[in-house]
Design a protein around this motif. Structure first.
Motif, PDB file in Angstrom:
ATOM      1  N   THR A  40       0.869  -1.182   0.000  1.00  0.00           N
ATOM      2  CA  THR A  40       0.000   0.000   0.000  1.00  0.00           C
ATOM      3  C   THR A  40       0.901   1.227   0.000  1.00  0.00           C
ATOM      4  O   THR A  40       2.062   1.148   0.418  1.00  0.00           O
ATOM      5  CB  THR A  40      -0.912   0.076   1.248  1.00  0.00           C
ATOM      6  N   HIS A  41       0.365   2.325  -0.504  1.00  0.00           N
ATOM      7  CA  HIS A  41       1.128   3.572  -0.562  1.00  0.00           C
ATOM      8  C   HIS A  41       0.098   4.680  -0.714  1.00  0.00           C
ATOM      9  O   HIS A  41      -0.774   4.585  -1.587  1.00  0.00           O
ATOM     10  CB  HIS A  41       2.072   3.521  -1.767  1.00  0.00           C
ATOM     11  N   ARG A  42       0.215   5.702   0.098  1.00  0.00           N
ATOM     12  CA  ARG A  42      -0.820   6.737   0.093  1.00  0.00           C
ATOM     13  C   ARG A  42      -1.015   7.403  -1.273  1.00  0.00           C
ATOM     14  O   ARG A  42      -2.080   7.901  -1.580  1.00  0.00           O
ATOM     15  CB  ARG A  42      -0.511   7.805   1.148  1.00  0.00           C
ATOM     16  N   ASP A  43       0.024   7.406  -2.100  1.00  0.00           N
ATOM     17  CA  ASP A  43      -0.104   8.038  -3.417  1.00  0.00           C
ATOM     18  C   ASP A  43      -0.831   7.151  -4.427  1.00  0.00           C
ATOM     19  O   ASP A  43      -1.230   7.629  -5.481  1.00  0.00           O
ATOM     20  CB  ASP A  43       1.280   8.355  -4.001  1.00  0.00           C
ATOM     21  N   HIS A  44      -0.940   5.858  -4.147  1.00  0.00           N
ATOM     22  CA  HIS A  44      -1.412   4.948  -5.193  1.00  0.00           C
ATOM     23  C   HIS A  44      -2.676   4.163  -4.870  1.00  0.00           C
ATOM     24  O   HIS A  44      -3.495   3.921  -5.740  1.00  0.00           O
ATOM     25  CB  HIS A  44      -0.321   3.924  -5.545  1.00  0.00           C
ATOM     26  N   THR A  45      -2.797   3.681  -3.663  1.00  0.00           N
ATOM     27  CA  THR A  45      -3.920   2.789  -3.375  1.00  0.00           C
ATOM     28  C   THR A  45      -4.231   2.754  -1.885  1.00  0.00           C
ATOM     29  O   THR A  45      -3.362   3.007  -1.060  1.00  0.00           O
ATOM     30  CB  THR A  45      -3.629   1.345  -3.858  1.00  0.00           C
ATOM     31  N   GLN A  46      -5.464   2.413  -1.591  1.00  0.00           N
ATOM     32  CA  GLN A  46      -5.862   2.376  -0.183  1.00  0.00           C
ATOM     33  C   GLN A  46      -5.873   0.983   0.391  1.00  0.00           C
ATOM     34  O   GLN A  46      -6.236   0.773   1.538  1.00  0.00           O
ATOM     35  CB  GLN A  46      -7.256   2.976  -0.047  1.00  0.00           C
ATOM     36  N   GLY A  47      -5.514   0.023  -0.431  1.00  0.00           N
ATOM     37  CA  GLY A  47      -5.583  -1.325   0.125  1.00  0.00           C
ATOM     38  C   GLY A  47      -4.931  -2.358  -0.762  1.00  0.00           C
ATOM     39  O   GLY A  47      -4.357  -2.047  -1.813  1.00  0.00           O
ATOM     40  N   VAL A  48      -5.028  -3.584  -0.317  1.00  0.00           N
ATOM     41  CA  VAL A  48      -4.401  -4.693  -1.039  1.00  0.00           C
ATOM     42  C   VAL A  48      -5.320  -5.905  -0.957  1.00  0.00           C
ATOM     43  O   VAL A  48      -5.982  -6.121   0.055  1.00  0.00           O
ATOM     44  CB  VAL A  48      -2.989  -4.983  -0.465  1.00  0.00           C
ATOM     45  N   THR A  49      -5.379  -6.645  -2.048  1.00  0.00           N
ATOM     46  CA  THR A  49      -6.214  -7.844  -2.095  1.00  0.00           C
ATOM     47  C   THR A  49      -5.333  -9.058  -2.368  1.00  0.00           C
ATOM     48  O   THR A  49      -4.588  -9.076  -3.350  1.00  0.00           O
ATOM     49  CB  THR A  49      -7.262  -7.721  -3.221  1.00  0.00           C
ATOM     50  N   PHE A  50      -5.408 -10.049  -1.501  1.00  0.00           N
ATOM     51  CA  PHE A  50      -4.714 -11.316  -1.729  1.00  0.00           C
ATOM     52  C   PHE A  50      -5.705 -12.247  -2.414  1.00  0.00           C
ATOM     53  O   PHE A  50      -6.794 -12.488  -1.882  1.00  0.00           O
ATOM     54  CB  PHE A  50      -4.262 -11.931  -0.403  1.00  0.00           C
ATOM     55  N   ILE A  51      -5.346 -12.739  -3.564  1.00  0.00           N
ATOM     56  CA  ILE A  51      -6.320 -13.515  -4.336  1.00  0.00           C
ATOM     57  C   ILE A  51      -5.622 -14.661  -5.073  1.00  0.00           C
ATOM     58  O   ILE A  51      -4.441 -14.555  -5.396  1.00  0.00           O
ATOM     59  CB  ILE A  51      -7.090 -12.580  -5.306  1.00  0.00           C
ATOM     60  N   THR A  52      -6.340 -15.731  -5.297  1.00  0.00           N
ATOM     61  CA  THR A  52      -5.753 -16.820  -6.085  1.00  0.00           C
ATOM     62  C   THR A  52      -6.338 -16.811  -7.498  1.00  0.00           C
ATOM     63  O   THR A  52      -7.519 -16.520  -7.687  1.00  0.00           O
ATOM     64  CB  THR A  52      -5.974 -18.202  -5.425  1.00  0.00           C
ATOM     65  N   GLY A  53      -5.479 -17.127  -8.462  1.00  0.00           N
ATOM     66  CA  GLY A  53      -5.927 -17.203  -9.845  1.00  0.00           C
ATOM     67  C   GLY A  53      -6.515 -18.567 -10.154  1.00  0.00           C
ATOM     68  O   GLY A  53      -6.838 -18.887 -11.296  1.00  0.00           O
ATOM     69  N   HIS A  54      -6.655 -19.382  -9.137  1.00  0.00           N
ATOM     70  CA  HIS A  54      -7.001 -20.783  -9.350  1.00  0.00           C
ATOM     71  C   HIS A  54      -8.128 -21.153  -8.400  1.00  0.00           C
ATOM     72  O   HIS A  54      -7.948 -21.110  -7.191  1.00  0.00           O
ATOM     73  CB  HIS A  54      -5.734 -21.580  -9.027  1.00  0.00           C
ATOM     74  N   ARG A  55      -9.301 -21.496  -8.943  1.00  0.00           N
ATOM     75  CA  ARG A  55     -10.405 -21.899  -8.051  1.00  0.00           C
ATOM     76  C   ARG A  55     -10.654 -23.383  -8.173  1.00  0.00           C
ATOM     77  O   ARG A  55     -10.435 -23.975  -9.218  1.00  0.00           O
ATOM     78  CB  ARG A  55     -11.706 -21.140  -8.415  1.00  0.00           C
ATOM     79  N   ARG A  56     -11.123 -23.959  -7.093  1.00  0.00           N
ATOM     80  CA  ARG A  56     -11.366 -25.398  -7.037  1.00  0.00           C
ATOM     81  C   ARG A  56     -12.216 -25.880  -8.213  1.00  0.00           C
ATOM     82  O   ARG A  56     -11.940 -26.900  -8.830  1.00  0.00           O
ATOM     83  CB  ARG A  56     -12.088 -25.682  -5.721  1.00  0.00           C
ATOM     84  N   ASP A  57     -13.261 -25.107  -8.555  1.00  0.00           N
ATOM     85  CA  ASP A  57     -14.172 -25.526  -9.628  1.00  0.00           C
ATOM     86  C   ASP A  57     -13.785 -24.932 -10.984  1.00  0.00           C
ATOM     87  O   ASP A  57     -14.550 -24.998 -11.935  1.00  0.00           O
ATOM     88  CB  ASP A  57     -15.610 -25.127  -9.262  1.00  0.00           C
ATOM     89  N   GLY A  58     -12.596 -24.316 -11.065  1.00  0.00           N
ATOM     90  CA  GLY A  58     -12.151 -23.776 -12.346  1.00  0.00           C
ATOM     91  C   GLY A  58     -12.740 -22.421 -12.689  1.00  0.00           C
ATOM     92  O   GLY A  58     -12.371 -21.821 -13.694  1.00  0.00           O
ATOM     93  N   SER A  59     -13.633 -21.885 -11.876  1.00  0.00           N
ATOM     94  CA  SER A  59     -14.233 -20.592 -12.190  1.00  0.00           C
ATOM     95  C   SER A  59     -13.264 -19.457 -11.842  1.00  0.00           C
ATOM     96  O   SER A  59     -12.261 -19.675 -11.177  1.00  0.00           O
ATOM     97  CB  SER A  59     -15.538 -20.416 -11.416  1.00  0.00           C
ATOM     98  N   GLN A  60     -13.579 -18.273 -12.311  1.00  0.00           N
ATOM     99  CA  GLN A  60     -12.696 -17.117 -12.115  1.00  0.00           C
ATOM    100  C   GLN A  60     -13.246 -16.196 -11.026  1.00  0.00           C
ATOM    101  O   GLN A  60     -14.461 -16.087 -10.861  1.00  0.00           O
ATOM    102  CB  GLN A  60     -12.632 -16.318 -13.425  1.00  0.00           C
ATOM    103  N   PRO A  61     -12.364 -15.516 -10.304  1.00  0.00           N
ATOM    104  CA  PRO A  61     -12.858 -14.499  -9.362  1.00  0.00           C
ATOM    105  C   PRO A  61     -13.571 -13.383 -10.124  1.00  0.00           C
ATOM    106  O   PRO A  61     -13.477 -13.312 -11.355  1.00  0.00           O
ATOM    107  CB  PRO A  61     -11.580 -13.946  -8.726  1.00  0.00           C
ATOM    108  N   ASN A  62     -14.249 -12.515  -9.420  1.00  0.00           N
ATOM    109  CA  ASN A  62     -14.942 -11.396 -10.068  1.00  0.00           C
ATOM    110  C   ASN A  62     -13.920 -10.299 -10.392  1.00  0.00           C
ATOM    111  O   ASN A  62     -13.792  -9.312  -9.683  1.00  0.00           O
ATOM    112  CB  ASN A  62     -16.036 -10.875  -9.124  1.00  0.00           C
TER     113      ASN A  62
END
Ligand code: SAH
Length: 249
Positions: A131-153
């Motif tokens: 995070t950095h005040r000039d760029h973003t207010q947060g961070v998301t930890f996410i996997t590109g791989h889902r158990r059923d093969g579907s994609q995150p939103n």
């Protein structure tokens, strides 16, 4: 009462282990160890401790999850001090929740000991503040791989504007890059790949969305790696342009 310690080993560097994790290992009679754990960490386990590798790398086939769970149960019922040692943090993409629930169902207590997650360490190794005040207010930890093969939103995640820290994304990097573009992420989005973070094999690629998949392929980058997407990656690029950043040593 029997109890299992679900311990995070961090992403590699032995020195990033917590003191609590080290103490658990020192008391262990049985250690069930995942494949992403640096074997050097096992130096803290007593010499007579039973070490059982339960990972899929190194030529072995993956040990099925229910078999691992039954092993934990068996040793816990024998009143052994069991440490289930996992890469990074046990509760982040580590099936920690499933294992805690399984043990609870069988009347076995479990103590979770956090480890430093790969995404956090990888970014720091690449000089990227998540995070950095000039760029973003947060961070998301996410996997590109889902158990059923579907994609995150992805459209919602891209619109949210947080730094994205993607785990398990290397196998599908081409498809993911396509999905991120379709989700509205600009081609110029700064991106980084950090492979084998905090180990002697560590490699870092600084790129941008339009070139990311091609550069990953050309450079032979693969798993395990963390992908960081976000304006914060520019902080690394900016630092590299400083003419004389001399270390204090
Ligand atoms: N519980 C772990 C994540 C396990 S999922 C944690 O908190 O870190 C496995 C994924 O973690 C890999 O596909 C990769 O994306 C990431 N990973 C684990 N160790 C890594 C390392 N040393 N360097 C880069 N990525 C790593």
């Amino acid at each position: 009462m029997a109890k299992v310690f679900l311990v995070g080993a961090g992403p590699g560097d032995v020195e990033l282990l917590t003191i609590k994790a080290m103490r658990c290992l020192q008391q262990a009679e049985v250690v069930l160890v995942d494949d992403l754990v640096n074997p050097d960490i096992l130096q803290f386990a007593p010499a007579n401790c039973k070490i059982i590798p339960v990972g899929k790398r190194g030529g072995c086939r993956s040990t099925p999850q229910d078999f691992i769970q039954r092993l934990m149960l068996r040793y816990a019922r024998q009143r052994k001090t069991v440490v289930r040692l996992k890469g990074g943090d046990p509760m982040l993409f580590g099936r920690g929740g499933e294992e805690v629930a399984f043990l609870a169902q069988h009347g076995i207590g479990c103590e979770v000991v956090n480890g430093l997650t790969a995404g956090l360490v990888a970014a720091t190794q690449a000089d990227i503040p998540l995070t950095h005040r000039d760029h973003t207010q947060g961070v998301t930890f996410i996997t590109g791989h889902r158990r059923d093969g579907s994609q995150p939103n992805w459209p919602a995640l891209v619109a949210g504007g947080t730094t994205l820290v993607v785990y398990m994304g290397m196998q599908n990097i081409g498809l993911l890059c396509q999905a991120w573009r379709q989700a509205g992420m600009p081609d110029s989005m700064p991106a980084a790949v950090i492979q084998h973070a905090s180990t002697p094999q560590q490699r870092i690629l600084i790129s941008e969305l339009s070139r990311l998949a091609a550069e990953v392929e050309a450079g032979g980058y693969g798993s395990p790696a963390i992908i960081v997407l976000g304006e914060v990656v520019k902080e690394k690029t900016w630092r590299d342009t400083l003419p004389h950043l001399v270390s204090a040593a």
